[in-house]
Design a protein around this motif. Structure first.
Motif, PDB file in Angstrom:
ATOM      1  N   THR A  68       0.956  -1.142  -0.186  1.00  0.00           N
ATOM      2  CA  THR A  68      -0.058  -0.109   0.041  1.00  0.00           C
ATOM      3  C   THR A  68       0.747   1.290   0.163  1.00  0.00           C
ATOM      4  O   THR A  68       0.500   2.249   0.286  1.00  0.00           O
ATOM      5  CB  THR A  68      -0.929  -0.241   1.358  1.00  0.00           C
ATOM      6  OG1 THR A  68      -0.224   0.028   2.489  1.00  0.00           O
ATOM      7  CG2 THR A  68      -1.990  -1.144   1.078  1.00  0.00           C
ATOM      8  N   SER A  70       2.363   4.705  -1.083  1.00  0.00           N
ATOM      9  CA  SER A  70       1.607   5.621  -2.165  1.00  0.00           C
ATOM     10  C   SER A  70       2.855   5.747  -3.297  1.00  0.00           C
ATOM     11  O   SER A  70       2.350   5.802  -4.554  1.00  0.00           O
ATOM     12  CB  SER A  70       1.532   6.950  -1.490  1.00  0.00           C
ATOM     13  OG  SER A  70       0.673   6.675  -0.473  1.00  0.00           O
ATOM     14  N   ILE A  96      -4.633   4.412  -4.159  1.00  0.00           N
ATOM     15  CA  ILE A  96      -3.651   5.595  -3.369  1.00  0.00           C
ATOM     16  C   ILE A  96      -4.683   6.342  -2.460  1.00  0.00           C
ATOM     17  O   ILE A  96      -4.489   6.722  -1.187  1.00  0.00           O
ATOM     18  CB  ILE A  96      -2.969   6.237  -4.370  1.00  0.00           C
ATOM     19  CG1 ILE A  96      -2.036   5.525  -5.141  1.00  0.00           C
ATOM     20  CG2 ILE A  96      -2.326   7.400  -3.449  1.00  0.00           C
ATOM     21  CD1 ILE A  96      -1.221   6.221  -6.283  1.00  0.00           C
ATOM     22  N   LYS A  97      -5.748   6.955  -3.113  1.00  0.00           N
ATOM     23  CA  LYS A  97      -6.661   7.728  -2.392  1.00  0.00           C
ATOM     24  C   LYS A  97      -7.264   6.967  -1.280  1.00  0.00           C
ATOM     25  O   LYS A  97      -7.381   7.582  -0.250  1.00  0.00           O
ATOM     26  CB  LYS A  97      -7.642   8.262  -3.292  1.00  0.00           C
ATOM     27  CG  LYS A  97      -7.400   9.168  -4.402  1.00  0.00           C
ATOM     28  CD  LYS A  97      -6.590  10.424  -3.987  1.00  0.00           C
ATOM     29  CE  LYS A  97      -7.909  11.469  -3.312  1.00  0.00           C
ATOM     30  NZ  LYS A  97      -7.481  12.570  -2.578  1.00  0.00           N
ATOM     31  N   ASP A 100      -4.178   7.053   1.103  1.00  0.00           N
ATOM     32  CA  ASP A 100      -3.749   8.301   1.305  1.00  0.00           C
ATOM     33  C   ASP A 100      -4.592   9.416   0.558  1.00  0.00           C
ATOM     34  O   ASP A 100      -4.393  10.050  -0.263  1.00  0.00           O
ATOM     35  CB  ASP A 100      -2.359   8.211   0.754  1.00  0.00           C
ATOM     36  CG  ASP A 100      -1.498   9.531   0.993  1.00  0.00           C
ATOM     37  OD1 ASP A 100      -1.876  10.283   2.007  1.00  0.00           O
ATOM     38  OD2 ASP A 100      -0.612   9.927   0.218  1.00  0.00           O
ATOM     39  N   ASN A 103      -3.363  12.650  -0.928  1.00  0.00           N
ATOM     40  CA  ASN A 103      -2.264  12.727  -2.069  1.00  0.00           C
ATOM     41  C   ASN A 103      -2.539  13.654  -3.101  1.00  0.00           C
ATOM     42  O   ASN A 103      -3.437  13.122  -3.856  1.00  0.00           O
ATOM     43  CB  ASN A 103      -2.004  11.196  -2.360  1.00  0.00           C
ATOM     44  CG  ASN A 103      -0.881  11.003  -3.228  1.00  0.00           C
ATOM     45  OD1 ASN A 103      -0.664  11.266  -4.230  1.00  0.00           O
ATOM     46  ND2 ASN A 103       0.042  10.414  -2.626  1.00  0.00           N
TER      47      ASN A 103
END
Length: 363
Positions: A68, A70, A96-97, A100, A103
């Protein structure tokens, strides 16, 4: 002070000297084998010079270690974006979102795909280098900031001199927990063994010195946030001829352990070790990959199955363990899945009490 290769290579990358960074890193391949940051750094450098095949290979190696991160996902998403495979790229950006939410690179990439994600535009962005704004960020190019830094050098030097003359004391960092009450007394160290060893059978027969050593290790590993390693030492004592008072203190120590997640878990035992000495790994946490079979959802909503432990293609089969969740998790039984759970040993059989799962949304 001499710096490690990863730090030196990263500085070259920040200065956009990617070929130099790649050569430094590749020369240390044996030293950093199976090192997550090494693979991500090398993959990122290859991505910036346009060596997409090498970048993809290094990112895949990193993904086998951590799922996981980023920057890793940004690198893999950028590869798909360059190829015009925007659906695949979007899947990575959304992943990713999820992990994180703040980001900014993922936000910008998602917006680009929605507004200008046609293949012709992507080709132009690749050609001009604008696509690099969606790569894992490197920070400011240090070669471009000397013009700003030099006028401030006198001020910086003055600050350094000030702190050299009037150093700031480092704050005291306490131990993870105050375990003073769990320290062994001098009498316990001298007579660490059970006085009467005829009443039961022990898995491990240890000397006084060995018992105190393993207890000290359990305490040390705990303070180092290595709860799995500490649990192994506690289990060794619990199943040994150690005195009851020592076993009781060891049990109290386990109440301070924390529940790990996929990125914080340490000292993960492999299946073979657990299978050989199951009692030694009772209550340890694992993050094992494999596939589920014989799924059964009970009337109370709990979920049980057989978990086939192995690699992603199951070319390397390690063994099978029982797996149970209090509530049915979202697992596609046709795909590879990674399970985070706690081991429970009963009558010599190993059961995984599942806590969370990770299953890639990609094919």
């Amino acid at each position: 002070m001499r710096q490690d290769t990863l730090t030196i290579a990263w500085k070259y990358m920040c200065r956009r000297q990617f070929s130099t960074a790649i050569k430094l890193l590749e020369d240390k391949a044996e030293t950093y084998e199976e090192h997550f940051d090494y693979y991500v750094e090398l993959g990122t450098a290859c991505l910036y010079i346009g060596d997409i095949g090498a970048a993809s290979s290094y990112f895949q190696k990193a993904r086998r270690i951590k799922l996981t991160d980023s920057n890793l996902l940004l690198g893999q998403a950028a590869i798909f974006l360059r190829r015009g495979e925007t659906d695949r790229a979007l899947q990575y950006y959304l992943e990713i979102k999820e992990n994180d939410p703040q980001n900014k690179v993922a936000d910008a990439a998602i917006e680009f795909v929605r507004q200008h994600g046609d293949y012709d535009t992507i080709c132009r962005w690749v050609d001009t280098g604008r696509i690099e704004q969606f790569y894992p960020p490197l920070g400011v190019n240090t070669d471009r900031i000397w013009g700003i830094v030099l006028p401030l050098a006198a001020c910086v030097l003055g600050v350094l001199v000030f702190f050299a003359l009037f150093p700031v004391k480092k704050p005291y960092l306490p131990s993870r927990a105050d375990l003073g009450a769990l320290e062994l007394s001098d009498e316990e160290k001298k007579s660490a063994k059970e006085a009467d060893m005829t009443s039961q059978v022990y898995q491990y027969i240890l000397s006084d010195k060995e018992i105190t050593k393993h207890y000290a290790l359990a305490m040390q590993y705990f303070q180092e946030h290595r709860d799995n390693a500490s649990q192994v030492e506690v289990n060794r004592l619990t199943n040994s001829n150690a005195a009851d008072s020592i076993k009781q203190k060891a049990h109290v120590l386990t109440t301070y352990y924390e529940i790990p997640d996929f990125d914080t878990i340490k000292d993960i035992p492999d299946y073979a070790s657990v299978n050989n000495e199951p009692l030694l790994y009772d209550d340890c946490w694992v993050a094992w990959g494999g596939k589920v079979s014989n799924v059964n959802i009970l009337e109370d909503g709990s979920y049980t199955c057989d978990f086939i432990v192995g690699d992603e293609e199951l070319l390397h089969y390690e063994g099978t363990a029982g797996l149970v969740f209090e509530a049915a998790p979202a697992i596609d039984d046709k795909k590879y899945v990674k399970i985070l759970g706690q081991l429970e040993v009963e009558k010599g059989k190993v059961l995984i009490k599942g806590r969370s799962v990770y299953q890639s949304i990609h094919k």
